[in-house]
Design a protein around this motif. Structure first.
Motif, mmCIF file in Angstrom:
data_model
loop_
_atom_site.group_PDB
_atom_site.id
_atom_site.type_symbol
_atom_site.label_atom_id
_atom_site.label_comp_id
_atom_site.label_asym_id
_atom_site.label_seq_id
_atom_site.Cartn_x
_atom_site.Cartn_y
_atom_site.Cartn_z
ATOM 1 N N MET A 125 0.850 -1.211 -0.114
ATOM 2 C CA MET A 125 -0.060 0.101 0.175
ATOM 3 C C MET A 125 0.911 1.328 -0.105
ATOM 4 N N GLU A 126 1.942 1.168 -0.067
ATOM 5 C CA GLU A 126 2.895 2.329 -0.397
ATOM 6 C C GLU A 126 2.763 3.010 -1.680
ATOM 7 N N GLY A 127 2.395 4.419 -1.535
ATOM 8 C CA GLY A 127 1.895 4.994 -2.498
ATOM 9 C C GLY A 127 0.476 4.993 -2.786
ATOM 10 N N TYR A 128 -0.322 4.300 -1.822
ATOM 11 C CA TYR A 128 -1.621 4.234 -1.913
ATOM 12 C C TYR A 128 -2.326 5.019 -0.565
ATOM 13 N N GLY A 129 -1.352 5.314 0.508
ATOM 14 C CA GLY A 129 -1.904 5.812 1.711
ATOM 15 C C GLY A 129 -1.573 4.966 2.753
ATOM 16 N N GLY A 130 -0.864 3.739 2.546
ATOM 17 C CA GLY A 130 -0.259 2.790 3.614
ATOM 18 C C GLY A 130 -1.453 2.064 4.279
ATOM 19 N N PHE A 131 -0.745 1.246 5.158
ATOM 20 C CA PHE A 131 -1.894 0.495 5.927
ATOM 21 C C PHE A 131 -1.362 0.195 7.544
ATOM 22 N N ASP A 132 -2.498 0.403 8.178
ATOM 23 C CA ASP A 132 -2.221 0.350 9.706
ATOM 24 C C ASP A 132 -3.481 -0.440 10.286
ATOM 25 N N HIS A 133 -3.062 -1.700 11.192
ATOM 26 C CA HIS A 133 -4.100 -2.359 11.609
ATOM 27 C C HIS A 133 -5.045 -1.642 12.545
ATOM 28 N N ASN A 134 -4.404 -0.588 13.363
ATOM 29 C CA ASN A 134 -5.446 0.012 14.193
ATOM 30 C C ASN A 134 -6.364 0.793 13.327
ATOM 31 N N ALA A 135 -5.712 1.495 12.570
ATOM 32 C CA ALA A 135 -6.896 2.353 11.647
ATOM 33 C C ALA A 135 -7.638 1.362 10.937
ATOM 34 N N GLN A 136 -7.252 0.448 10.539
ATOM 35 C CA GLN A 136 -8.260 -0.539 9.719
ATOM 36 C C GLN A 136 -9.227 -1.138 10.832
ATOM 37 N N THR A 137 -9.254 -1.347 11.866
ATOM 38 C CA THR A 137 -9.918 -1.701 12.904
ATOM 39 C C THR A 137 -11.191 -0.531 13.078
ATOM 40 N N LEU A 138 -10.827 0.904 12.863
ATOM 41 C CA LEU A 138 -11.822 1.952 12.894
ATOM 42 C C LEU A 138 -12.334 1.889 11.715
ATOM 43 N N ARG A 139 -12.011 1.436 10.449
ATOM 44 C CA ARG A 139 -12.585 1.316 9.125
ATOM 45 C C ARG A 139 -13.561 0.227 9.219
ATOM 46 N N ILE A 140 -13.243 -0.744 9.949
ATOM 47 C CA ILE A 140 -14.087 -1.852 9.957
ATOM 48 C C ILE A 140 -15.400 -1.820 10.729
ATOM 49 N N VAL A 141 -15.246 -1.146 11.948
ATOM 50 C CA VAL A 141 -16.536 -0.891 12.604
ATOM 51 C C VAL A 141 -17.311 0.300 12.373
ATOM 52 N N THR A 142 -16.661 1.257 11.456
ATOM 53 C CA THR A 142 -17.375 2.413 10.862
ATOM 54 C C THR A 142 -17.914 2.168 9.545
ATOM 55 N N ARG A 143 -17.389 1.452 8.820
ATOM 56 C CA ARG A 143 -17.735 1.185 7.416
ATOM 57 C C ARG A 143 -17.776 -0.217 6.724
ATOM 58 N N LEU A 144 -16.859 -1.021 6.971
ATOM 59 C CA LEU A 144 -16.915 -2.252 6.232
ATOM 60 C C LEU A 144 -17.824 -3.119 6.540
ATOM 61 N N GLU A 145 -18.351 -3.266 8.142
ATOM 62 C CA GLU A 145 -19.359 -4.042 8.557
ATOM 63 C C GLU A 145 -20.640 -3.521 7.932
ATOM 64 N N GLN A 146 -21.271 -4.337 7.049
ATOM 65 C CA GLN A 146 -22.383 -3.882 6.567
ATOM 66 C C GLN A 146 -23.681 -4.842 6.830
ATOM 67 N N ARG A 147 -24.204 -4.683 8.002
ATOM 68 C CA ARG A 147 -25.012 -5.554 8.477
ATOM 69 C C ARG A 147 -26.488 -4.870 8.787
ATOM 70 N N TYR A 148 -26.670 -3.705 9.053
ATOM 71 C CA TYR A 148 -27.694 -2.898 9.415
ATOM 72 C C TYR A 148 -28.208 -2.114 8.451
ATOM 73 N N ALA A 149 -29.497 -2.001 8.624
ATOM 74 C CA ALA A 149 -30.487 -1.324 7.675
ATOM 75 C C ALA A 149 -30.072 0.168 7.673
ATOM 76 N N ASP A 150 -29.632 0.839 8.668
ATOM 77 C CA ASP A 150 -29.876 2.230 8.735
ATOM 78 C C ASP A 150 -28.295 2.972 8.786
ATOM 79 N N PHE A 151 -27.225 2.055 8.695
ATOM 80 C CA PHE A 151 -26.022 2.449 8.811
ATOM 81 C C PHE A 151 -24.968 1.496 8.364
ATOM 82 N N ASP A 152 -23.914 2.120 7.702
ATOM 83 C CA ASP A 152 -22.712 0.998 7.646
ATOM 84 C C ASP A 152 -21.989 1.121 8.871
ATOM 85 N N GLY A 153 -21.088 -0.179 8.913
ATOM 86 C CA GLY A 153 -20.545 -0.216 10.585
ATOM 87 C C GLY A 153 -21.341 -0.600 11.723
ATOM 88 N N LEU A 154 -20.899 -0.446 12.899
ATOM 89 C CA LEU A 154 -21.519 -0.977 13.840
ATOM 90 C C LEU A 154 -22.204 0.237 14.723
#
Length: 396
Positions: free
Chosen positions: A120-149
Motif C-alpha cells: 500500500m506504499e503510494g496508496y496511503g499505507g496500511f495500519d491495523h489499528n486504523a483498519q479496525t476503525l474502518r471495519i467498525v465504521t464502514r466495512l461491516e454492513q449488517r444494519y439497515a440504517d447505517f454502515d459499520g456497527l
C-alpha cells in the motif's frame, strides 16, 4: 500490596448513562447498557468471527492448541474485565474494547501486516489499528440504517486511542494512516488526548495476555525450553517457585502453573501502580483521566523492565525463530501476490468487491483490494492463492 477491591463505582469510570451517543441516533435498549450493546455488536460481527482463523504467531494449520486472534482476544477481555471490576470501572466497555482491538489485523499476523503495508506504499499505507476503525465504521454492513456497527463515542475513542493520543505534539491529521484520515468524525474523538481508563487497561491486558501466552505456545512448539527462561527476571522466578513447591511436576502442569502465577503477578502490579497514579492525580471524572497528560494505567517501572526483557527474549527466540521465519516468508509472498494480482486485474475479485473498483492500479482499486485481502483469514488466503496461482486442474 494492592488495596482491597472497590465495591462501588469510581467517579472517573466511563459511565454508560453519560455516553456522548452514536453517530446515527438510535433508541436505547431496554435490556442492555450502551456499552453492552457495543460489545454484542462486536461479537456478532463478521470481522470478529474471522479472528478464529487469523494467526497470532502460528498459522492455523500448524496445530489446534496454539492461540489465534480470537482466543487471544477472549483472554485479553477476561483480564480487562478483572482489572476494571477491581478499580470500580465499567467492565462492559473494557470487554468491548478488548474484543475489538485486533479486528483490523490481516491474515498471518504481523507478517501479513508488513506485506500489506509494503503493497500500500503510494496508496496511503496500511495500519491495523486504523483498519479496525474502518471495519467498525464502514466495512461491516449488517444494519439497515447505517454502515459499520454505529458504536458509541466512548467505544470508538477507545478503539482509536487505546495506545495513547493519536496525534503527538506538532503533528497534524495529514500524518495519520489513510483509514484514520478518511473517518469524518476522527477529530471529534479528541485524538490529542488519552482514552478513558478502561481503554488504557484493555491495552495493558493485551500485553499481559500475549506475553504470557506466547511463552506457553513457544514452549509447546519447542522453540525454547524452560531452562532457557530461567535467566529471565521474574519469569525465571515464577518457574523456580513452582519447581520448589511441586518437585517433579509434569511439564504441562509446570508450564500452566508458572504462567498462571506470572499473569497474576502482572495483574497485581498494574492494579498497584494504577491505584498509586490515581491517588497522585486524583481525577474526579473520566474526562480528567483523558486530560491527565499521561497514562493512569501502567506497569510499575520494575515491571516495565521485566516486560522489556521478556519481549526481547520472545522476539529473538520465538518471533524470529527460523521455523516461524519460514512460515512468515511464505505468508508474505501469499499476501503480496494476491494484492498484486487483484490490483492489476480487479475483474478477478468477487462481484460485490469488483463493483467498488474503477480500473487497474487506481487508488480506489488499491483501497478495495486492501480491504478484501486484509479481511481474509489465513485459511481463505491460502486457498485463494492456490485457486489463482496453481495451474494443476485439481485446484479449481
Amino acid at each position: 500490596m494492592i488495596p482491597s477491591a472497590r465495591g462501588s463505582r469510581a467517579s472517573y469510570a466511563t459511565e454508560p448513562g453519560a455516553s456522548r451517543g452514536r453517530l446515527v441516533r438510535e433508541d436505547e435498549s431496554r435490556t442492555r447498557s450502551p456499552y453492552q450493546r457495543d460489545r454484542d455488536r462486536i461479537i456478532h460481527s463478521g470481522a470478529f468471527r474471522r479472528l478464529k482463523h487469523k494467526t497470532q504467531v502460528f498459522v492455523y494449520h500448524e496445530g489446534d492448541y496454539y492461540r489465534t486472534r480470537l482466543t487471544h482476544s477472549l483472554e485479553v477481555a477476561q483480564i480487562a474485565r478483572s482489572l476494571s471490576r477491581f478499580l470500580g470501572l465499567d467492565e462492559d466497555i473494557a470487554e468491548a474494547l478488548a474484543l475489538a482491538h485486533d479486528l483490523g489485523h490481516t491474515p498471518f499476523g504481523h507478517a501479513g501486516e508488513d506485506a500489506l503495508s509494503e503493497c500500500m506504499e503510494g496508496y496511503g499505507g496500511f495500519d491495523h489499528n486504523a483498519q479496525t476503525l474502518r471495519i467498525v465504521t464502514r466495512l461491516e454492513q449488517r444494519y439497515a440504517d447505517f454502515d459499520g456497527l454505529n458504536l458509541t463515542w466512548e467505544t470508538l475513542e477507545g478503539v482509536v486511542k487505546h495506545n495513547g493520543p493519536v496525534l503527538a505534539k506538532g503533528e497534524n491529521i495529514d500524518s495519520l494512516p489513510r483509514a484514520f484520515r478518511e473517518y469524518p468524525g476522527l477529530e471529534g474523538l479528541e485524538i490529542d488526548t488519552y482514552a478513558g481508563l478502561e481503554a488504557q487497561l484493555a491495552a495493558l491486558s493485551d500485553d499481559i495476555a500475549y506475553n504470557n501466552h506466547d511463552i506457553d505456545d513457544g514452549l509447546r512448539a519447542g522453540l525454547f525450553t524452560v531452562d532457557d527462561l530461567m535467566a529471565l527476571p521474574l519469569v525465571g522466578d515464577m518457574f523456580r517457585s513452582v519447581f520448589d513447591a511441586y518437585p517433579g511436576l509434569e511439564p504441562r502442569r509446570l508450564r500452566h502453573e508458572a504462567i498462571r502465577r506470572l499473569i497474576s503477578h502482572m495483574v497485581e502490579d498494574v492494579l498497584a501502580e494504577t491505584s498509586r497514579r490515581l491517588a497522585e492525580v486524583r481525577p474526579e471524572t473520566a474526562d480528567d483521566v483523558r486530560r491527565a497528560g499521561r497514562t493512569m494505567a501502567s506497569f510499575s517501572e520494575e515491571m516495565q523492565a521485566h516486560d522489556r526483557a521478556l519481549k526481547a527474549f520472545l522476539f529473538e527466540r520465538m518471533y524470529r525463530h527460523f521455523q516461524v521465519n519460514r512460515m512468515m516468508s511464505k505468508a508474505k509472498r501469499v499476501m503480496r501476490e494476491l494484492f498484486e494480482l487483484f490490483v492489476s486485474e480487479p475483474d478477478l475479485l468477487p462481484d460485490e468487491w469488483q463493483r467498488q473498483t474503477d480500473g487497474p492500479r487506481s487508488q480506489r482499486t488499491a483501497e478495495t483490494v486492501c480491504d478484501y485481502v486484509a479481511g481474509m483469514t489465513d485459511r481463505f488466503a491460502i486457498e485463494e492463492h492456490r485457486r489463482l496461482f496453481q495451474t494443476d486442474p485439481i485446484f479449481r
